[in-house]
Design a protein around this motif. Sequence first.
Motif, PDB file in Angstrom:
ATOM      1  N   GLY A  33       0.828  -1.216   0.000  1.00  0.00           N
ATOM      2  CA  GLY A  33       0.000   0.000   0.000  1.00  0.00           C
ATOM      3  C   GLY A  33       0.852   1.251   0.000  1.00  0.00           C
ATOM      4  N   ILE A  34       1.908   1.247   0.848  1.00  0.00           N
ATOM      5  CA  ILE A  34       2.797   2.413   0.918  1.00  0.00           C
ATOM      6  C   ILE A  34       3.510   2.602  -0.425  1.00  0.00           C
ATOM      7  CG2 ILE A  34       4.862   3.347   2.059  1.00  0.00           C
ATOM      8  CD1 ILE A  34       3.917   1.713   4.586  1.00  0.00           C
ATOM      9  N   SER A  35       3.972   1.485  -0.994  1.00  0.00           N
ATOM     10  CA  SER A  35       4.695   1.563  -2.272  1.00  0.00           C
ATOM     11  C   SER A  35       3.797   2.070  -3.394  1.00  0.00           C
ATOM     12  CB  SER A  35       5.255   0.188  -2.644  1.00  0.00           C
ATOM     13  OG  SER A  35       6.174  -0.235  -1.678  1.00  0.00           O
ATOM     14  N   ILE A  36       2.540   1.566  -3.421  1.00  0.00           N
ATOM     15  CA  ILE A  36       1.620   1.991  -4.482  1.00  0.00           C
ATOM     16  C   ILE A  36       1.349   3.492  -4.352  1.00  0.00           C
ATOM     17  CG2 ILE A  36      -0.756   1.809  -5.328  1.00  0.00           C
ATOM     18  CD1 ILE A  36      -0.641  -1.188  -4.599  1.00  0.00           C
ATOM     19  N   ALA A  37       1.135   3.931  -3.096  1.00  0.00           N
ATOM     20  CA  ALA A  37       0.882   5.367  -2.892  1.00  0.00           C
ATOM     21  C   ALA A  37       2.075   6.185  -3.382  1.00  0.00           C
ATOM     22  CB  ALA A  37       0.607   5.642  -1.412  1.00  0.00           C
ATOM     23  N   GLY A  38       3.285   5.684  -3.062  1.00  0.00           N
ATOM     24  CA  GLY A  38       4.494   6.395  -3.494  1.00  0.00           C
ATOM     25  C   GLY A  38       4.631   6.404  -5.016  1.00  0.00           C
ATOM     26  N   ALA A  39       4.398   5.253  -5.631  1.00  0.00           N
ATOM     27  CA  ALA A  39       4.533   5.156  -7.093  1.00  0.00           C
ATOM     28  C   ALA A  39       3.497   6.031  -7.786  1.00  0.00           C
ATOM     29  CB  ALA A  39       4.382   3.699  -7.528  1.00  0.00           C
ATOM     30  N   GLY A  40       2.282   6.044  -7.205  1.00  0.00           N
ATOM     31  CA  GLY A  40       1.220   6.889  -7.779  1.00  0.00           C
ATOM     32  C   GLY A  40       1.595   8.359  -7.715  1.00  0.00           C
ATOM     33  N   ALA A  41       2.146   8.764  -6.550  1.00  0.00           N
ATOM     34  CA  ALA A  41       2.538  10.167  -6.391  1.00  0.00           C
ATOM     35  C   ALA A  41       3.711  10.521  -7.287  1.00  0.00           C
ATOM     36  CB  ALA A  41       2.899  10.430  -4.924  1.00  0.00           C
ATOM     37  N   ARG A  42       4.586   9.545  -7.510  1.00  0.00           N
ATOM     38  CA  ARG A  42       5.795   9.798  -8.293  1.00  0.00           C
ATOM     39  C   ARG A  42       5.502   9.872  -9.793  1.00  0.00           C
ATOM     40  NH1 ARG A  42       8.592   5.641  -6.416  1.00  0.00           N
ATOM     41  NH2 ARG A  42       8.060   4.345  -8.206  1.00  0.00           N
ATOM     42  N   GLU A  43       4.677   8.928 -10.250  1.00  0.00           N
ATOM     43  CA  GLU A  43       4.511   8.803 -11.707  1.00  0.00           C
ATOM     44  C   GLU A  43       3.082   8.905 -12.203  1.00  0.00           C
ATOM     45  OE1 GLU A  43       6.833   5.320 -13.197  1.00  0.00           O
ATOM     46  OE2 GLU A  43       7.458   5.169 -11.107  1.00  0.00           O
ATOM     47  N   GLY A  44       2.110   8.859 -11.273  1.00  0.00           N
ATOM     48  CA  GLY A  44       0.707   8.769 -11.687  1.00  0.00           C
ATOM     49  C   GLY A  44       0.259   9.912 -12.578  1.00  0.00           C
ATOM     50  N   ASN A  45       0.831  11.116 -12.375  1.00  0.00           N
ATOM     51  CA  ASN A  45       0.375  12.281 -13.134  1.00  0.00           C
ATOM     52  C   ASN A  45       1.271  12.605 -14.339  1.00  0.00           C
ATOM     53  OD1 ASN A  45      -1.506  12.394 -11.181  1.00  0.00           O
ATOM     54  ND2 ASN A  45      -0.665  14.196 -10.138  1.00  0.00           N
ATOM     55  N   LEU A  46       2.280  11.775 -14.548  1.00  0.00           N
ATOM     56  CA  LEU A  46       3.209  12.081 -15.642  1.00  0.00           C
ATOM     57  C   LEU A  46       2.580  11.787 -16.990  1.00  0.00           C
ATOM     58  CD1 LEU A  46       6.633  10.652 -14.382  1.00  0.00           C
ATOM     59  CD2 LEU A  46       5.878  13.045 -14.467  1.00  0.00           C
ATOM     60  N   GLU A  47       2.848  12.677 -17.920  1.00  0.00           N
ATOM     61  CA  GLU A  47       2.361  12.424 -19.284  1.00  0.00           C
ATOM     62  C   GLU A  47       3.132  11.263 -19.897  1.00  0.00           C
ATOM     63  OE1 GLU A  47       1.888  15.981 -21.733  1.00  0.00           O
ATOM     64  OE2 GLU A  47       2.055  17.092 -19.857  1.00  0.00           O
ATOM     65  N   SER A  48       2.571  10.768 -20.965  1.00  0.00           N
ATOM     66  CA  SER A  48       3.115   9.571 -21.593  1.00  0.00           C
ATOM     67  C   SER A  48       4.614   9.724 -21.896  1.00  0.00           C
ATOM     68  CB  SER A  48       2.348   9.299 -22.893  1.00  0.00           C
ATOM     69  OG  SER A  48       2.895   8.198 -23.550  1.00  0.00           O
ATOM     70  N   GLY A  49       5.388   8.731 -21.490  1.00  0.00           N
ATOM     71  CA  GLY A  49       6.796   8.661 -21.845  1.00  0.00           C
ATOM     72  C   GLY A  49       7.713   9.498 -20.975  1.00  0.00           C
ATOM     73  N   LYS A  50       7.166  10.364 -20.107  1.00  0.00           N
ATOM     74  CA  LYS A  50       8.041  11.232 -19.303  1.00  0.00           C
ATOM     75  C   LYS A  50       8.556  10.479 -18.081  1.00  0.00           C
ATOM     76  CE  LYS A  50       6.674  15.757 -20.711  1.00  0.00           C
ATOM     77  NZ  LYS A  50       6.294  17.109 -20.294  1.00  0.00           N
ATOM     78  N   THR A  51       9.727  10.922 -17.603  1.00  0.00           N
ATOM     79  CA  THR A  51      10.281  10.300 -16.403  1.00  0.00           C
ATOM     80  C   THR A  51      10.148  11.280 -15.242  1.00  0.00           C
ATOM     81  OG1 THR A  51      12.424  11.117 -17.110  1.00  0.00           O
ATOM     82  CG2 THR A  51      11.946   8.795 -17.553  1.00  0.00           C
ATOM     83  N   PRO A  52      10.016  10.742 -14.018  1.00  0.00           N
ATOM     84  CA  PRO A  52       9.799  11.633 -12.860  1.00  0.00           C
ATOM     85  C   PRO A  52      11.015  12.506 -12.573  1.00  0.00           C
ATOM     86  CG  PRO A  52      10.086   9.336 -12.170  1.00  0.00           C
ATOM     87  CD  PRO A  52      10.007   9.328 -13.653  1.00  0.00           C
ATOM     88  N   GLY A  53      10.755  13.747 -12.242  1.00  0.00           N
ATOM     89  CA  GLY A  53      11.810  14.677 -11.877  1.00  0.00           C
ATOM     90  C   GLY A  53      11.973  14.727 -10.374  1.00  0.00           C
ATOM     91  N   PRO A  54      12.905  15.600  -9.885  1.00  0.00           N
ATOM     92  CA  PRO A  54      13.156  15.686  -8.438  1.00  0.00           C
ATOM     93  C   PRO A  54      11.897  16.041  -7.650  1.00  0.00           C
ATOM     94  CG  PRO A  54      14.780  16.947  -9.691  1.00  0.00           C
ATOM     95  CD  PRO A  54      13.755  16.494 -10.667  1.00  0.00           C
ATOM     96  N   ALA A  55      11.043  16.900  -8.212  1.00  0.00           N
ATOM     97  CA  ALA A  55       9.824  17.294  -7.492  1.00  0.00           C
ATOM     98  C   ALA A  55       8.913  16.084  -7.294  1.00  0.00           C
ATOM     99  CB  ALA A  55       9.092  18.381  -8.280  1.00  0.00           C
ATOM    100  N   ASN A  56       8.822  15.247  -8.340  1.00  0.00           N
ATOM    101  CA  ASN A  56       7.992  14.040  -8.227  1.00  0.00           C
ATOM    102  C   ASN A  56       8.541  13.103  -7.150  1.00  0.00           C
ATOM    103  OD1 ASN A  56       7.997  14.956 -11.254  1.00  0.00           O
ATOM    104  ND2 ASN A  56       6.039  13.941 -10.892  1.00  0.00           N
ATOM    105  N   LEU A  57       9.865  12.969  -7.156  1.00  0.00           N
ATOM    106  CA  LEU A  57      10.474  12.059  -6.182  1.00  0.00           C
ATOM    107  C   LEU A  57      10.257  12.552  -4.760  1.00  0.00           C
ATOM    108  CD1 LEU A  57      13.833  11.284  -8.069  1.00  0.00           C
ATOM    109  CD2 LEU A  57      11.823   9.824  -7.850  1.00  0.00           C
ATOM    110  N   ARG A  58      10.379  13.884  -4.583  1.00  0.00           N
ATOM    111  CA  ARG A  58      10.179  14.461  -3.245  1.00  0.00           C
ATOM    112  C   ARG A  58       8.725  14.238  -2.802  1.00  0.00           C
ATOM    113  NH1 ARG A  58      12.142  19.080  -4.267  1.00  0.00           N
ATOM    114  NH2 ARG A  58      10.180  20.223  -4.564  1.00  0.00           N
ATOM    115  N   ARG A  59       7.812  14.498  -3.736  1.00  0.00           N
ATOM    116  CA  ARG A  59       6.393  14.310  -3.398  1.00  0.00           C
ATOM    117  C   ARG A  59       6.104  12.846  -3.050  1.00  0.00           C
ATOM    118  NH1 ARG A  59       2.346  16.180  -7.866  1.00  0.00           N
ATOM    119  NH2 ARG A  59       2.987  14.219  -8.786  1.00  0.00           N
TER     120      ARG A  59
END
Lengths: 396, 517
Positions: free
Chosen positions: B162-188
């Motif tokens: 559950g914790i991992s899914i929440a983290g992955a969702g926050a990190r990448e869930g809002n990224l547009e197609s093909g983009k990689t997470p930036g520092p802000a995503n990782l912090r969030r």
Amino acid sequence: MANSMPIAHPLNVRIADRASVGTMSIPWYIWICMFSVVSAVVGTAWDISWHESIGRDSFWTPAHMFIYLSGVLAGLSCGYLILATTFQKDSPLRDVSISMWGFRGPLGAFICAWGAVGMIAAGPFDNWWHNSYGLDVKILSPPHVLLALGMTGIRFGTLVMVLAAMNRAQGAYRLKLERVLYFAVAFVMGMTVGIIQELTNRVFMHGSTFYMVMMFAAPVVIAMVAWVSDDRWAATIMTAIFTAVELAFVWILPLFPAETKLGPVYQHITHLVPPNFPMLLIVPAIVFDLLRRRTGTWSRWAQATTLGAAFLVSFIAAQWPFADFLMSPGSRNAFFVTNNYPYAVPPTSPWVLNQFVPTEHSFAQFWVRMAIALFAAIVMTRIGMAWGEWMRRIQR
Amino acid sequence: MTLGLKGRGLATALFLLVTALPLAAHVGSPDVYYEGSAGPYRLFVTVVVPQVIPGVAEIQVRAESADVRSIQIVPMRLTGPGSNFPPTPDQAQVSKDDPQFFTGSLWLMESGALQVRVMADGAKGKGELSVPVASFAQRSLPMPKPLAGLLVGFMLLLAVGGISIAGAGAREGNLESGKTPGPANLRRARIVMAVTAVLVVGLLLLSKSWWGIEDTNYQQRVNFYKPPLALTTLENGNRLVIRAQGQDPAWSKRVNMGGVLPDHNHLMHLFLISLPGMDHLWHLHPERLEGGAFADDLPSMPAGKYQVFADIVDERGFPWTLVGTVDLPEINGKPMTGDDSSWSGAPLQPSQPGSNSSPLPDGGRIVWERASGPLKANEAMDFKFTVQDKDGKPVPDLEPYMGMAGHAEFVRSDFTVFAHVHPSGSAPMASLQLAQAGLTGDSSAMVMSPMSGMAMSGPMAMAGSAPSGPLAPVVGFPYGFPQPGDYRIFVQVKRAGQVETGVFDAHVEPAPATPSK
């Protein structure tokens, strides 16, 4: 930032979703997950009615099969989806998936798989619970809450999958997905309102506790759908679907004959006992949609305060007098089904006697709980708004 | 005589009991044994009660005659609402090896005074009888270690997942197609995971607390039905006063000592048994005092420590046995009168094969018509005793003792089992009367005296005895030892106005292939 009426998200026009736009048809995994959710909805309603009518069950009742089918379908389809996305280098979902523990897949698929694991874990836990503390005769027990969490995971995961596809889509395809979204959200509300059904019997409808718990369960989902959808009647449409599904169970379940196989029997049963007539949530949902338009330019908290308060007031205005009707002889018919009681309800019960049960000790306590209900309506509306805004941004 | 009621039915019923511990409830003998008539058919019924409520009771029915074709069983409340509408009866399954033996399972959904209705159908038409069943939760099941390990594994998987899914969702869930997470995503993602972890831990702590509350509530119900304590005081040198104290505070509020029912003419049956060897027994009948206490003027007794068992039946038909011990000085009491009786003799010798013959003061004896072979726990048996005169002939002058051919008390050497059994079985007469009162028609062969709770024929006496004349010299008691060990059996009959007590010692071995309770 001033909030405005939800409009098509700017991201939507920039999407390039090879998985869906190309075909313009809803992907298979969304259908399977929706089927999984419906299976759990039917199974749960049937199972509750089974326990209220027949009483005795085994692992192999059709109701249980529907519930477990839900977990199996969601687990297998999302498990496959995750494995396919992870290991097929040309998977169309690869660019719109998240990564976790070395696997790749849509966020919703991970959430669904989590829910399936929760449902599977609830099986042996519930079995032990029955052996240790006896067969539970109530809905709220720790293993049942784990099962409900699992089911919620599957519903929420399905919702996220629909949303991700919807947020990436445009035009007719987006509208198609939006229709699926209303059902997905209605089933989520079925979960939040369903889990508290022991507190929402008509005997409690003239007490503040009923309104308090309802404000924790309903406005959050209604605000969410209103903020996630582009339709100005989103809350009304979703609540209408929710009510229609409930009405279907109210009217269809009694068509099946049943006889009680457990004692002691207090009520003579000839057919499956239907659920209670649905609450008039459609009224606050309409009020919510109407006010949402007029408050579109306000700050979020001002909007939440207005919408939450209006939700509570309009719900009380509709449900309080309707409860009087549900207690009256006029409702004891095949339409409102208030003359149907589970076999284990004693004839001396206030439910059978059509008496309201006070849930608070004093006038002051009544108003304190009503104040908490108002607070909950506002805060939960605000949370629902934020939830909806977050969901509009889901891409994967 | 062993009735052969053990077997796969019992094995099925006992699947919950694998780790069960002996428990001093009613007292340590919760299963119900009953012998009676369902219309024209003589039936021996065993109700193996579940250890958790709601739970499954195993019902075994042996028909004495071969003309019973089918047996139906159904549970109901003994009295009040819920005793009117029976659920759909269950068809008991006939044994493949023995066409006179039927088994079935019934869910007992609540604690309290219930009954199991048994409907027989056969060549002589239909008949019905009712067996009172004291239904109560006895314990909760400890979680087996493999299951605990499995569930802890699931818990960790769900929590970390559950914790991992929440983290992955926050990190990448809002990224547009093909983009990689930036520092802000990782912090969030890190913030979301921390918040989710706190929520998960909070949820787990909340669940643990809830589980604890549920467990405590359940234990309170278990304690409620544990045998109440018999608190005794001696007044005026020979007056024993007994007060009941439940093992749960709610007991005294819910069980009205002022409303206890007369059980074959007496509100309380008090048994004083000398500790530790059971070489003295008194069976007395105290009177009720104002305020719910009971008192009796004791007969002459030697000084010593005595085990107290006091049987009562509450107004719902639920039997309770008050349990305690009392240190008594030498009592110079009154002579015994009425139905009071006593016995003195040799102490119980554990693990010694007891005699099948017990001498009586008048020169006669009581003989236990015991089958050869060892006694086994959890086997339903019909304990038959023949009363003989000094010449060894069956006596012609046995008379009802408190309305029935005899009374038997089965007591384990450590006093964890005490059962007061009649020819009809282990249910008290007052409960039986309530059960029979609910039967329709005259299918029961029992004839009840409404005021006394006495049964004058049928199961109360042996077959063939008449209500008014002398009883047959053979007395039978349907019962089964609930656990292995050494037991003393006190058999009490009445002859020529005198109560006579025969005493038998029995060594009981564990039940084969089925776990002992």
